[in-house]
Design a protein around this motif. Structure first.
Motif, short mmCIF file in Angstrom:
data_model
loop_
_atom_site.label_atom_id
_atom_site.label_comp_id
_atom_site.label_asym_id
_atom_site.label_seq_id
_atom_site.Cartn_x
_atom_site.Cartn_y
_atom_site.Cartn_z
N TYR A 122 0.83 -1.20 0.00
CA TYR A 122 0.00 0.00 0.00
C TYR A 122 0.87 1.26 0.00
O TYR A 122 0.66 2.18 -0.80
CB TYR A 122 -0.91 0.00 1.23
CG TYR A 122 -1.76 1.24 1.38
CD1 TYR A 122 -3.02 1.33 0.79
CD2 TYR A 122 -1.30 2.34 2.12
CE1 TYR A 122 -3.79 2.48 0.93
CE2 TYR A 122 -2.06 3.49 2.25
CZ TYR A 122 -3.31 3.55 1.66
OH TYR A 122 -4.07 4.68 1.78
N LYS B 42 1.12 4.17 -2.96
CA LYS B 42 0.82 5.59 -2.71
C LYS B 42 2.05 6.45 -2.93
O LYS B 42 1.96 7.56 -3.46
CB LYS B 42 0.29 5.77 -1.27
CG LYS B 42 -1.01 5.05 -0.98
CD LYS B 42 -2.11 5.42 -1.96
CE LYS B 42 -3.39 4.66 -1.67
NZ LYS B 42 -4.40 4.83 -2.75
N ILE C 236 0.90 10.61 2.45
CA ILE C 236 0.21 9.31 2.50
C ILE C 236 -0.86 9.32 3.58
O ILE C 236 -1.98 8.82 3.37
CB ILE C 236 1.21 8.15 2.72
CG1 ILE C 236 2.06 7.95 1.45
CG2 ILE C 236 0.48 6.86 3.06
CD1 ILE C 236 3.17 6.93 1.59
N LEU D 200 -3.87 11.00 2.21
CA LEU D 200 -4.63 10.12 1.33
C LEU D 200 -5.42 9.08 2.14
O LEU D 200 -6.57 8.76 1.80
CB LEU D 200 -3.69 9.42 0.35
CG LEU D 200 -2.89 10.32 -0.60
CD1 LEU D 200 -2.03 9.47 -1.53
CD2 LEU D 200 -3.79 11.23 -1.41
N SER E 2 -8.39 8.25 -3.46
CA SER E 2 -7.35 9.19 -3.05
C SER E 2 -6.72 9.94 -4.21
O SER E 2 -6.16 11.03 -4.03
CB SER E 2 -6.26 8.47 -2.24
OG SER E 2 -5.69 7.42 -2.99
#
Length: 300
Positions: free
Chosen positions: A10, A14, A54, A57, A67
């Motif tokens: 993840y 991002k 991050i 988001l 996002s």
């Protein structure tokens, strides 16, 4: 795939989006302003975890939003963070020659250029907060609320005030009250605001914003405690800066007040407090919980 692997995937996804957006949005003009633009981009593109954008988001996604819609806003937060690092490294402040394994901005260019590069990035942040793509997606009143939140956290009542207190405390005998104040303003405020501003943009209810704010404060504190510990026990190559620099400058830190072992226990306690604060979110808080555990692993 365990939770940490999922989180790492993840974070990398991002981070890639943020890096791509930073490159696409950054001013391409050259001519007479070329030097300061180059210096600004030198520091902005030097890498790093991109933790603050991050978190923004992540806050937005808690409202079941995509996002990608607010990437320019999140990148604006990274501009503020980077400008603060450029200025922190200056000879008149922390006087650091290295940042993320590269010469600091004032070493790669010169002191005046570094000051202007930081000034430029701060202004660029607000240009990106109000980027046309963000304005299309977000209600103007909501957008203004999020910008105000970031401005307060990064200014005189937040990061800037914290940096001033940090400088004034160097080489002096401190106490827990002062230490907390410095870190709550210099570090915690922008980390907490990064998460909450994203949630504000997503239209998340005030009750949930309060939960995220409590978590953000605990998470930001944990980040600072582990950062203080890494200054003593971290690997110079991974950190991209000399070890024990805080110690040499006489900085007020958690280890300087409590010692190594007690600070480690405080990090564990703060981790649990941060995770406990997420309980009202249920499954929606799972990723933030994993991120908190992951942050603690920095010192293990």
């Amino acid at each position: 795939m365990d939770n940490f692997d999922k989180l790492k995937t993840y974070l990398e996804e991002k981070r890639f989006l943020i890096e791509k957006t930073l490159e696409e949005l950054f001013p391409k003009e050259r001519s007479y302003g070329e030097r300061v633009i180059s210096a600004s981009y030198y520091s902005l593109s030097a890498g790093g975890k991109r933790l603050r954008p991050i978190l923004c988001l992540m806050g937005y996604e808690l409202g079941d939003k995509k996002s990608e819609e607010i990437l320019p806003f999140a990148c604006g937060i990274e501009c503020i963070h980077t400008y603060s690092l450029i200025h922190d490294d200056l000879p008149c402040m922390d006087n650091d020659d290295l940042r993320r394994g590269k010469p600091s901005c004032h070493k790669a260019f010169d002191e005046a250029t570094a000051i202007l590069a930081g000034d430029g990035l701060q202004a660029l942040a607000y240009e990106w907060f109000t980027h046309p793509e963000v304005v299309k997606k977000i209600n103007p009143k909501v957008l203004l609320k999020a910008i105000n939140y970031i401005a307060k956290a990064s200014g005189l009542q937040g990061m800037v005030g914290g940096q001033m207190a940090d400088l004034l405390s160097e080489g002096k005998k401190g106490n827990l009250k002062l230490l907390r104040w410095i870190h709550e303003h210099k570090t915690v405020a922008l980390i907490e605001a990064s998460l909450v501003s994203g949630a504000i943009l997503a239209g998340i209810p005030a009750k949930t914003l309060k939960i995220l704010s409590r978590f953000g404060k605990k998470f930001g504190l944990l980040f600072q405690i582990t950062d203080d510990l890494l200054d003593l026990i971290g690997d110079e190559k991974q950190m991209g800066k000399p070890a024990k620099s805080d110690l040499k400058k006489g900085k007020l830190t958690y280890p300087s007040l409590f010692g190594l072992e007690k600070t480690k226990r405080l990090a564990e306690k703060t981790t649990q407090e941060a995770i406990d604060s997420l309980a009202p979110l249920g499954e929606k808080g799972e990723l933030l919980e994993i991120l908190t555990h992951y942050l603690l692993q920095r010192i293990s």
